[in-house]
Each structure stands twice: as structure tokens, then as C-alpha cells.
Design a protein around this motif. Structure first.
Motif, PDB file in Angstrom:
ATOM      1  N   GLY A  80       0.820  -1.218   0.000  1.00 50.64           N
ATOM      2  CA  GLY A  80       0.000   0.000   0.000  1.00 50.64           C
ATOM      3  C   GLY A  80       0.848   1.260   0.000  1.00 50.64           C
ATOM      4  N   LEU A  81       1.895   1.289   0.830  1.00 50.12           N
ATOM      5  CA  LEU A  81       2.791   2.451   0.880  1.00 50.12           C
ATOM      6  C   LEU A  81       3.529   2.649  -0.445  1.00 50.12           C
ATOM      7  CD1 LEU A  81       4.244   1.992   4.470  1.00 50.12           C
ATOM      8  CD2 LEU A  81       2.825   3.904   3.685  1.00 50.12           C
ATOM      9  N   ILE A  82       3.995   1.560  -1.016  1.00 49.75           N
ATOM     10  CA  ILE A  82       4.732   1.635  -2.288  1.00 49.75           C
ATOM     11  C   ILE A  82       3.826   2.166  -3.392  1.00 49.75           C
ATOM     12  CG2 ILE A  82       5.844   0.238  -4.084  1.00 49.75           C
ATOM     13  CD1 ILE A  82       6.710  -1.624  -1.644  1.00 49.75           C
ATOM     14  N   ILE A  83       2.605   1.660  -3.461  1.00 49.12           N
ATOM     15  CA  ILE A  83       1.662   2.142  -4.470  1.00 49.12           C
ATOM     16  C   ILE A  83       1.402   3.634  -4.269  1.00 49.12           C
ATOM     17  CG2 ILE A  83      -0.769   2.025  -5.178  1.00 49.12           C
ATOM     18  CD1 ILE A  83      -0.535  -1.062  -4.843  1.00 49.12           C
ATOM     19  N   GLY A  84       1.220   4.042  -3.017  1.00 47.79           N
ATOM     20  CA  GLY A  84       0.993   5.463  -2.731  1.00 47.79           C
ATOM     21  C   GLY A  84       2.151   6.341  -3.160  1.00 47.79           C
ATOM     22  N   PHE A  85       3.381   5.928  -2.824  1.00 47.07           N
ATOM     23  CA  PHE A  85       4.534   6.750  -3.200  1.00 47.07           C
ATOM     24  C   PHE A  85       4.789   6.721  -4.703  1.00 47.07           C
ATOM     25  CE2 PHE A  85       5.770   6.526   1.358  1.00 47.07           C
ATOM     26  CZ  PHE A  85       5.765   7.891   1.578  1.00 47.07           C
ATOM     27  N   VAL A  92       2.800  14.143  -8.899  1.00 43.51           N
ATOM     28  CA  VAL A  92       3.259  15.435  -8.378  1.00 43.51           C
ATOM     29  C   VAL A  92       4.228  16.038  -9.393  1.00 43.51           C
ATOM     30  CG1 VAL A  92       4.533  16.585  -6.525  1.00 43.51           C
ATOM     31  CG2 VAL A  92       2.885  14.799  -5.973  1.00 43.51           C
ATOM     32  N   PRO A  93       3.949  17.237  -9.889  1.00 46.44           N
ATOM     33  CA  PRO A  93       4.741  17.785 -11.001  1.00 46.44           C
ATOM     34  C   PRO A  93       6.087  18.394 -10.602  1.00 46.44           C
ATOM     35  CG  PRO A  93       2.956  19.281 -10.452  1.00 46.44           C
ATOM     36  CD  PRO A  93       2.796  18.076  -9.573  1.00 46.44           C
ATOM     37  N   LEU A 104      11.495   7.088  -1.272  1.00 48.91           N
ATOM     38  CA  LEU A 104      10.657   6.510  -0.212  1.00 48.91           C
ATOM     39  C   LEU A 104      10.001   5.210  -0.682  1.00 48.91           C
ATOM     40  CD1 LEU A 104       9.114   9.753   1.295  1.00 48.91           C
ATOM     41  CD2 LEU A 104      10.741   8.192   2.400  1.00 48.91           C
ATOM     42  N   ALA A 105       9.605   5.167  -1.955  1.00 48.12           N
ATOM     43  CA  ALA A 105       9.090   3.909  -2.500  1.00 48.12           C
ATOM     44  C   ALA A 105      10.169   2.832  -2.399  1.00 48.12           C
ATOM     45  CB  ALA A 105       8.641   4.089  -3.947  1.00 48.12           C
ATOM     46  N   GLY A 106      11.417   3.190  -2.729  1.00 49.78           N
ATOM     47  CA  GLY A 106      12.527   2.244  -2.611  1.00 49.78           C
ATOM     48  C   GLY A 106      12.723   1.763  -1.185  1.00 49.78           C
TER      49      GLY A 106
END
Length: 181
Positions: A80-85, A92-93, A104-106
Motif C-alpha cells: 500500500g505504501l509503495i503504491i501510494g509513493f 506530483v509535477p 521513499l518507495a525504494g
């Protein structure tokens, strides 16, 4: 081992895990260069941040997560966190924010592989465990080459924004497989 459903579920999970990990680590720089107009001399740090996040997450988060939350719950929360990040990286541009979100995904991607190995070790019978883990590892290596190749081929036609839908699709498959196990 070839007749065991858990072996094949582990193979599918690790195939998409490594495929998405290598795709993000390799293609996120091109995505930021192309769509966020990143500076070519410094955007390489995003890939370094991603892989540093994977390394730090693997070393610092794996044991505490297994100890306090357990494998099953931890992997669900991490996905869930990985998908969010990843969605934040994609939408986000701002290039600096995209680099931070990719890192953070990493960080949260790092613990998943060792948790999966621990989980498979616990659910597989001893007589097929070694063969199943070798097979899953082989599938992981295949995913680490097949998925980035697919991202590259589709990027030639559609642009590198395809990285994120493919990454999210990989994690959707991983989530379904994890629930099935």
C-alpha cells in the motif's frame, strides 16, 4: 515442487517484484528528465536515492516489521505504501518531490524480498523448499529483465510515463498473489 501451487505463486510474486523494482530503478530517471524537465547533471541522484532506499529498507526495516507486525500484514502495508509513493512520484509535477517519493518507495520496496523468502520458507514443506526457492529466484531474475524490457519497448511508442502504470499493475498482481498465499 513443480506440482505445488505455493511454489508457482511465489514465482509469480517474485517475478513481478523484481521486474517492478528494476523498472523503477532504471526508468525513473528518464521519466523525470522527460516529464519533469530534470537537470541531466543531477537527476541521476534519483536512481541512487531509490537504490539507497531499497538497501536501507532491507537492512533496517525487515527484522522489526517481521518481529512486530508479521510477514503477512507487513507486506500488505508495504505494498500500500509503495503504491501510494509511486502514484505521488507519477502525479506530483515537482522534480525534487518526485525524486523524494521514488526514494521513499525504494525504502519500502527493500524489505519485501527477504520477507517473501522467509514466508516461503515457513509455508513450503521441507522436501521441496530448496527447489521452490531456486525456481522463485530464477523467475525473479527473469522478471528483472522482462518487465524493464517491456517498459522500454512501450516507452519507445508511448513515452516513459508508461513506467508508472506498469509498476502499479505489477504491484496489483503481487497484492492478489500475496492474498492468495
Amino acid at each position: 515442487a513443480l506440482n505445488d501451487l505455493r511454489t508457482w505463486l511465489g514465482c509469480v510474486f517474485i517475478f513481478f517484484y523484481q521486474g517492478s523494482e528494476v523498472s523503477m530503478g532504471g526508468w525513473v530517471v528518464t521519466f523525470i528528465l522527460t516529464y519533469r524537465k530534470g537537470n541531466p547533471t543531477s537527476v541521476g541522484y534519483v536512481s541512487s536515492g531509490f537504490w539507497a532506499g531499497v538497501t536501507i529498507g532491507r537492512f533496517l526495516l525487515t527484522s522489526p516489521l517481521i518481529k512486530y507486525c508479521g510477514n503477512r500484514r507487513s507486506v500488505i502495508v508495504l505494498i500500500g505504501l509503495i503504491i501510494g509513493f509511486d502514484i505521488l512520484t507519477w502525479l506530483v509535477p515537482e522534480k525534487i518531490a518526485a525524486g523524494l517519493f521514488a526514494s521513499l518507495a525504494g525504502l519500502f520496496i527493500g524489505p519485501i524480498y527477504p520477507m517473501m523468502i522467509v514466508f516461503l520458507t515457513n509455508i513450503l514443506p521441507r522436501k521441496i523448499r530448496f527447489c521452490s526457492l531456486v525456481l522463485a529466484s530464477a523467475f525473479g531474475s527473469s522478471g528483472g529483465s522482462a518487465v524493464p524490457f517491456m517498459v522500454g519497448m512501450l516507452s519507445q511508442v508511448s513515452g516513459t510515463y508508461v513506467l508508472h502504470p506498469i509498476f502499479l499493475a505489477c504491484y496489483a498482481v503481487m497484492f492478489i498473489v500475496w492474498i492468495m498465499m
